[in-house]
Design a protein around this motif. Structure first.
Motif, PDB file in Angstrom:
ATOM      1  N   ALA A 134      93.057  13.247  42.512  1.00 10.30           N
ATOM      2  CA  ALA A 134      94.155  12.525  43.165  1.00 10.30           C
ATOM      3  C   ALA A 134      94.655  11.383  42.288  1.00 10.30           C
ATOM      4  O   ALA A 134      95.868  11.214  42.115  1.00 10.30           O
ATOM      5  N   PHE A 135      93.743  10.586  41.731  1.00  7.48           N
ATOM      6  CA  PHE A 135      94.233   9.465  40.908  1.00  7.48           C
ATOM      7  C   PHE A 135      94.522   9.877  39.461  1.00  7.48           C
ATOM      8  O   PHE A 135      95.067   9.101  38.685  1.00  7.48           O
ATOM      9  N   SER A 136      94.213  11.111  39.087  1.00  9.44           N
ATOM     10  CA  SER A 136      94.447  11.584  37.715  1.00  9.44           C
ATOM     11  C   SER A 136      95.774  12.305  37.537  1.00  9.44           C
ATOM     12  O   SER A 136      96.139  12.631  36.409  1.00  9.44           O
ATOM     13  N   LYS A 137      96.492  12.552  38.620  1.00 11.49           N
ATOM     14  CA  LYS A 137      97.718  13.358  38.558  1.00 11.49           C
ATOM     15  C   LYS A 137      98.744  12.814  37.571  1.00 11.49           C
ATOM     16  O   LYS A 137      99.423  13.572  36.900  1.00 11.49           O
ATOM     17  N   GLU A 138      98.861  11.518  37.474  1.00 18.70           N
ATOM     18  CA  GLU A 138      99.900  10.924  36.636  1.00 18.70           C
ATOM     19  C   GLU A 138      99.686  11.158  35.142  1.00 18.70           C
ATOM     20  O   GLU A 138     100.596  10.970  34.344  1.00 18.70           O
ATOM     21  N   TRP A 139      98.497  11.575  34.729  1.00 19.95           N
ATOM     22  CA  TRP A 139      98.210  11.739  33.297  1.00 19.95           C
ATOM     23  C   TRP A 139      98.345  13.171  32.814  1.00 19.95           C
ATOM     24  O   TRP A 139      98.159  13.441  31.629  1.00 19.95           O
ATOM     25  N   ASP A 140      98.606  14.106  33.683  1.00 17.91           N
ATOM     26  CA  ASP A 140      98.752  15.505  33.293  1.00 17.91           C
ATOM     27  C   ASP A 140      97.506  16.009  32.553  1.00 17.91           C
ATOM     28  O   ASP A 140      97.577  16.513  31.436  1.00 17.91           O
ATOM     29  N   VAL A 141      96.352  15.816  33.201  1.00 10.88           N
ATOM     30  CA  VAL A 141      95.074  16.253  32.654  1.00 10.88           C
ATOM     31  C   VAL A 141      94.366  17.124  33.686  1.00 10.88           C
ATOM     32  O   VAL A 141      94.648  17.043  34.873  1.00 10.88           O
ATOM     33  N   GLU A 142      93.452  17.957  33.207  1.00  8.80           N
ATOM     34  CA  GLU A 142      92.723  18.864  34.095  1.00  8.80           C
ATOM     35  C   GLU A 142      91.254  18.452  34.167  1.00  8.80           C
ATOM     36  O   GLU A 142      90.566  18.374  33.147  1.00  8.80           O
ATOM     37  N   TYR A 143      90.789  18.199  35.363  1.00 15.00           N
ATOM     38  CA  TYR A 143      89.419  17.747  35.627  1.00 15.00           C
ATOM     39  C   TYR A 143      88.397  18.737  35.068  1.00 15.00           C
ATOM     40  O   TYR A 143      88.548  19.943  35.184  1.00 15.00           O
ATOM     41  N   ASP A 144      87.296  18.192  34.464  1.00 12.40           N
ATOM     42  CA  ASP A 144      86.247  19.043  33.921  1.00 12.40           C
ATOM     43  C   ASP A 144      84.845  18.571  34.317  1.00 12.40           C
ATOM     44  O   ASP A 144      83.875  19.228  34.016  1.00 12.40           O
ATOM     45  N   GLY A 145      84.737  17.418  34.960  1.00 10.07           N
ATOM     46  CA  GLY A 145      83.436  16.921  35.394  1.00 10.07           C
ATOM     47  C   GLY A 145      83.415  15.399  35.397  1.00 10.07           C
ATOM     48  O   GLY A 145      84.315  14.758  34.856  1.00 10.07           O
ATOM     49  N   HIS A 146      82.377  14.831  35.999  1.00  9.59           N
ATOM     50  CA  HIS A 146      82.248  13.376  36.009  1.00  9.59           C
ATOM     51  C   HIS A 146      80.791  12.981  36.227  1.00  9.59           C
ATOM     52  O   HIS A 146      79.967  13.785  36.627  1.00  9.59           O
ATOM     53  N   ARG A 147      80.515  11.711  35.937  1.00  4.61           N
ATOM     54  CA  ARG A 147      79.209  11.140  36.228  1.00  4.61           C
ATOM     55  C   ARG A 147      79.377   9.639  36.442  1.00  4.61           C
ATOM     56  O   ARG A 147      80.345   9.032  35.977  1.00  4.61           O
ATOM     57  N   VAL A 148      78.422   9.063  37.164  1.00  3.99           N
ATOM     58  CA  VAL A 148      78.388   7.611  37.363  1.00  3.99           C
ATOM     59  C   VAL A 148      77.067   7.122  36.786  1.00  3.99           C
ATOM     60  O   VAL A 148      76.004   7.626  37.130  1.00  3.99           O
ATOM     61  N   ARG A 149      77.152   6.156  35.881  1.00  4.96           N
ATOM     62  CA  ARG A 149      75.968   5.579  35.268  1.00  4.96           C
ATOM     63  C   ARG A 149      76.222   4.098  34.997  1.00  4.96           C
ATOM     64  O   ARG A 149      77.256   3.736  34.444  1.00  4.96           O
ATOM     65  N   ASP A 150      75.265   3.289  35.397  1.00  2.00           N
ATOM     66  CA  ASP A 150      75.357   1.837  35.149  1.00  2.00           C
ATOM     67  C   ASP A 150      76.695   1.258  35.596  1.00  2.00           C
ATOM     68  O   ASP A 150      77.356   0.542  34.851  1.00  2.00           O
ATOM     69  N   ASN A 151      77.110   1.607  36.781  1.00  2.00           N
ATOM     70  CA  ASN A 151      78.339   1.085  37.377  1.00  2.00           C
ATOM     71  C   ASN A 151      79.614   1.481  36.611  1.00  2.00           C
ATOM     72  O   ASN A 151      80.631   0.807  36.692  1.00  2.00           O
ATOM     73  N   THR A 152      79.502   2.574  35.851  1.00  2.00           N
ATOM     74  CA  THR A 152      80.669   3.088  35.131  1.00  2.00           C
ATOM     75  C   THR A 152      80.894   4.540  35.532  1.00  2.00           C
ATOM     76  O   THR A 152      79.975   5.346  35.496  1.00  2.00           O
ATOM     77  N   LEU A 153      82.122   4.827  35.902  1.00  2.00           N
ATOM     78  CA  LEU A 153      82.523   6.196  36.201  1.00  2.00           C
ATOM     79  C   LEU A 153      83.080   6.799  34.923  1.00  2.00           C
ATOM     80  O   LEU A 153      84.000   6.239  34.328  1.00  2.00           O
ATOM     81  N   ARG A 154      82.503   7.898  34.489  1.00  2.00           N
ATOM     82  CA  ARG A 154      83.037   8.622  33.334  1.00  2.00           C
ATOM     83  C   ARG A 154      83.555   9.952  33.848  1.00  2.00           C
ATOM     84  O   ARG A 154      82.834  10.714  34.468  1.00  2.00           O
ATOM     85  N   VAL A 155      84.843  10.207  33.551  1.00  2.00           N
ATOM     86  CA  VAL A 155      85.476  11.458  33.956  1.00  2.00           C
ATOM     87  C   VAL A 155      85.812  12.243  32.695  1.00  2.00           C
ATOM     88  O   VAL A 155      86.412  11.713  31.760  1.00  2.00           O
ATOM     89  N   TYR A 156      85.409  13.498  32.691  1.00  2.00           N
ATOM     90  CA  TYR A 156      85.701  14.404  31.586  1.00  2.00           C
ATOM     91  C   TYR A 156      86.850  15.313  32.006  1.00  2.00           C
ATOM     92  O   TYR A 156      86.817  15.912  33.065  1.00  2.00           O
TER      93      TYR A 156
END
Length: 181
Positions: free
Chosen positions: A67-89
């Motif tokens: 939902a929040f990635s739509k504006e970047w024209d990217v395709e979701y591939d995975g994510h993780r949360v570590r040490d209060n950081t969200l990393r989206v691939y």
């Protein structure tokens, strides 16, 4: 007529595998220093972003990220949360890192470093064909090492002085493992 000797085996296997020896040497050295420089990919474009995160770290789902990635024209591939950081691939080597407290993040578009990044791909590949080929390469490296030890004769041969260097070469990594592993 071709005669099978230590010298001929050593030479021919070394010729055949010289490209892979060079590639694995480069990528092995770089993997040793990956904390300083990791050329599997480099950032060619980046963009600071701010995201209004209203979900807790346990509620972050693929749908929420899409939902929040739509504006970047990217395709979701995975994510993780570590040490209060969200990393989206995202596909095509795009990565987003977001501070979960502030919502501030960095969207990075990455590319593989030519040649060096590709050799690292070979070094780290989990493709079953490549694993078998690498195993054969490992056996060939043993053959190259053994035949190389057996080529010299006389006072510089393995029986006279080469075995001392071989023992030292074996003891050094063993000592390192004992002291630091």
């Amino acid at each position: 007529m071709y005669k099978i000797t230590n010298r001929n085996l050593h030479r021919d296997f070394a010729y055949f595998y010289v490209g892979l020896i060079i590639a694995f040497s480069f990528s092995g050295i770089i993997l040793n220093h990956r904390q300083d420089w990791y050329p599997m990919d480099y950032t060619y474009e980046s963009e600071e972003v701010a995201i209004a995160l209203d979900a807790s770290t346990t509620d972050i789902s693929q749908e929420y990220i899409e939902a929040f990635s739509k504006e970047w024209d990217v395709e979701y591939d995975g994510h993780r949360v570590r040490d209060n950081t969200l990393r989206v691939y995202y596909k095509d080597n795009v990565i987003l890192d977001v501070d979960m407290k502030t919502g501030n993040g960095l969207l990075e578009y990455k590319r593989k470093v030519p040649f060096i990044g590709h050799t690292m791909f070979l070094h780290k590949s989990t493709n079953s064909f490549w694993i078998w080929y690498s195993d054969i390469f490992g056996a060939a490296m043993l053959l190259i090492a053994i035949t190389g030890m057996l080529i010299p004769n006389g006072k510089n041969g393995f029986k006279s002085r080469g075995w001392k260097f071989a023992v030292a070469g074996i003891l050094f990594p063993l000592l390192f493992l004992i002291l630091y592993a």
